[in-house]
Motif scaffolding. Structure first.
Motif, PDB file in Angstrom:
ATOM      1  N   GLN A   1      -0.064  -2.706  11.782  1.00  0.00           N
ATOM      2  CA  GLN A   1       1.213  -3.325  11.520  1.00  0.00           C
ATOM      3  C   GLN A   1       1.092  -3.844  10.353  1.00  0.00           C
ATOM      4  O   GLN A   1       0.136  -4.586   9.543  1.00  0.00           O
ATOM      5  CB  GLN A   1       1.435  -4.359  12.442  1.00  0.00           C
ATOM      6  CG  GLN A   1       2.894  -4.922  12.171  1.00  0.00           C
ATOM      7  CD  GLN A   1       4.039  -4.141  13.032  1.00  0.00           C
ATOM      8  OE1 GLN A   1       3.700  -3.026  13.721  1.00  0.00           O
ATOM      9  NE2 GLN A   1       5.285  -4.235  12.755  1.00  0.00           N
ATOM     10  N   GLN A   3       3.563  -5.713   6.948  1.00  0.00           N
ATOM     11  CA  GLN A   3       4.904  -6.345   6.667  1.00  0.00           C
ATOM     12  C   GLN A   3       5.276  -6.114   5.187  1.00  0.00           C
ATOM     13  O   GLN A   3       4.034  -6.356   4.318  1.00  0.00           O
ATOM     14  CB  GLN A   3       4.989  -7.790   7.056  1.00  0.00           C
ATOM     15  CG  GLN A   3       5.215  -8.060   8.616  1.00  0.00           C
ATOM     16  CD  GLN A   3       4.000  -7.981   9.195  1.00  0.00           C
ATOM     17  OE1 GLN A   3       2.788  -8.404   8.776  1.00  0.00           O
ATOM     18  NE2 GLN A   3       3.645  -7.382  10.452  1.00  0.00           N
ATOM     19  N   LEU A   4       6.423  -5.715   4.635  1.00  0.00           N
ATOM     20  CA  LEU A   4       6.645  -5.389   3.161  1.00  0.00           C
ATOM     21  C   LEU A   4       7.680  -6.401   2.859  1.00  0.00           C
ATOM     22  O   LEU A   4       8.766  -6.515   3.635  1.00  0.00           O
ATOM     23  CB  LEU A   4       6.955  -3.941   2.814  1.00  0.00           C
ATOM     24  CG  LEU A   4       5.933  -3.002   3.518  1.00  0.00           C
ATOM     25  CD1 LEU A   4       6.559  -1.613   3.500  1.00  0.00           C
ATOM     26  CD2 LEU A   4       4.772  -3.051   2.710  1.00  0.00           C
ATOM     27  N   VAL A   5       7.554  -7.147   1.748  1.00  0.00           N
ATOM     28  CA  VAL A   5       8.687  -7.930   1.101  1.00  0.00           C
ATOM     29  C   VAL A   5       8.899  -7.811  -0.437  1.00  0.00           C
ATOM     30  O   VAL A   5       7.756  -7.952  -1.101  1.00  0.00           O
ATOM     31  CB  VAL A   5       7.962  -9.574   1.257  1.00  0.00           C
ATOM     32  CG1 VAL A   5       9.270 -10.329   0.863  1.00  0.00           C
ATOM     33  CG2 VAL A   5       8.152  -9.750   2.737  1.00  0.00           C
ATOM     34  N   CYS A  22       6.232  -5.528  -4.496  1.00  0.00           N
ATOM     35  CA  CYS A  22       6.356  -5.313  -3.140  1.00  0.00           C
ATOM     36  C   CYS A  22       5.069  -5.970  -2.564  1.00  0.00           C
ATOM     37  O   CYS A  22       3.904  -5.206  -2.564  1.00  0.00           O
ATOM     38  CB  CYS A  22       6.565  -3.955  -2.596  1.00  0.00           C
ATOM     39  SG  CYS A  22       6.429  -3.690  -0.830  1.00  0.00           S
ATOM     40  N   ALA A  24       2.458  -6.698   0.306  1.00  0.00           N
ATOM     41  CA  ALA A  24       2.259  -6.209   1.836  1.00  0.00           C
ATOM     42  C   ALA A  24       1.364  -6.967   2.563  1.00  0.00           C
ATOM     43  O   ALA A  24       0.104  -7.468   1.935  1.00  0.00           O
ATOM     44  CB  ALA A  24       1.568  -4.788   1.628  1.00  0.00           C
ATOM     45  N   SER A  25       1.477  -7.322   3.787  1.00  0.00           N
ATOM     46  CA  SER A  25       0.603  -8.148   4.646  1.00  0.00           C
ATOM     47  C   SER A  25      -0.225  -7.245   5.536  1.00  0.00           C
ATOM     48  O   SER A  25       0.515  -6.114   5.845  1.00  0.00           O
ATOM     49  CB  SER A  25       1.419  -9.453   5.203  1.00  0.00           C
ATOM     50  OG  SER A  25       2.258  -8.734   6.084  1.00  0.00           O
ATOM     51  N   GLY A  26      -1.009  -7.630   6.045  1.00  0.00           N
ATOM     52  CA  GLY A  26      -1.879  -6.791   7.044  1.00  0.00           C
ATOM     53  C   GLY A  26      -3.324  -6.368   6.679  1.00  0.00           C
ATOM     54  O   GLY A  26      -3.354  -6.096   5.491  1.00  0.00           O
ATOM     55  N   TYR A 112       6.730   1.987   7.626  1.00  0.00           N
ATOM     56  CA  TYR A 112       7.179   0.462   7.528  1.00  0.00           C
ATOM     57  C   TYR A 112       8.046   0.632   6.355  1.00  0.00           C
ATOM     58  O   TYR A 112       7.753   1.196   5.173  1.00  0.00           O
ATOM     59  CB  TYR A 112       5.742  -0.210   7.324  1.00  0.00           C
ATOM     60  CG  TYR A 112       4.831   0.091   8.411  1.00  0.00           C
ATOM     61  CD1 TYR A 112       3.777   0.657   8.458  1.00  0.00           C
ATOM     62  CD2 TYR A 112       5.065  -0.901   9.641  1.00  0.00           C
ATOM     63  CE1 TYR A 112       2.924   0.897   9.487  1.00  0.00           C
ATOM     64  CE2 TYR A 112       4.559  -0.601  10.699  1.00  0.00           C
ATOM     65  CZ  TYR A 112       3.061   0.195  10.724  1.00  0.00           C
ATOM     66  OH  TYR A 112       2.153   0.390  11.651  1.00  0.00           O
ATOM     67  N   GLY A 114      10.442  -2.403   3.656  1.00  0.00           N
ATOM     68  CA  GLY A 114      10.818  -3.924   3.262  1.00  0.00           C
ATOM     69  C   GLY A 114      12.306  -4.263   3.640  1.00  0.00           C
ATOM     70  O   GLY A 114      12.924  -3.115   3.995  1.00  0.00           O
ATOM     71  N   GLN A 115      12.930  -5.074   3.340  1.00  0.00           N
ATOM     72  CA  GLN A 115      14.221  -5.339   3.564  1.00  0.00           C
ATOM     73  C   GLN A 115      15.148  -4.922   2.399  1.00  0.00           C
ATOM     74  O   GLN A 115      16.411  -5.027   2.214  1.00  0.00           O
ATOM     75  CB  GLN A 115      14.438  -6.843   3.779  1.00  0.00           C
ATOM     76  CG  GLN A 115      14.503  -7.911   2.562  1.00  0.00           C
ATOM     77  CD  GLN A 115      13.222  -7.871   1.796  1.00  0.00           C
ATOM     78  OE1 GLN A 115      12.125  -7.661   2.407  1.00  0.00           O
ATOM     79  NE2 GLN A 115      13.038  -8.677   0.679  1.00  0.00           N
TER      80      GLN A 115
END
Length: 123
Positions: A1, A3-5, A22, A24-26, A112, A114-115
């Protein structure tokens, strides 16, 4: 998984520059294939640029020579440097990632997202 911000979008004048980030977590984010897409009002989401884990890059023709995609795997961060901006570059810019598909240009190839971050270029 993953997450992108995204961040960095703002209002700029034509001819100006932006730098989008951007985060990226994970645990395995640095091994993912990554890309930037954009979507203007009333239009479909379109591919902008992609970069694979080896640093190979691919750009849509309309941004080649003006935009630069890069990644810092130590920081798990993807960047897009936008120079010589035009009003037609106005869009919400999205970061995308996938563990398997390299340098793909179709949104369906990325798992995946981001917003998004809004970049607006005034004339």
């Amino acid at each position: 998984q993953v997450q992108l911000v995204e961040s960095g979008g703002r209002l700029v004048q034509a001819g100006g520059s932006l730098r989008l980030s951007c985060a990226a977590s994970g645990r395995t984010a640095s091994t993912y294939q990554m890309a930037w897409f954009r979507q203007a009002p009333g239009k479909e989401r379109e591919f902008v640029a992609a970069i694979n884990c080896s640093g190979d890059k691919y750009y849509v023709t309309s941004v080649r020579g003006r935009f630069t995609i890069s990644r810092d795997n130590a920081k798990n961060t993807l960047y897009l440097q936008l120079n010589s901006l035009k009003p037609g570059d106005t869009a919400v810019y999205y970061c995308a990632a996938d563990p398997t598909i390299a340098l793909a240009t179709s949104p369906a190839s990325y798992r995946y997202w981001g917003q998004g971050t809004q970049g607006t270029v005034s004339s």
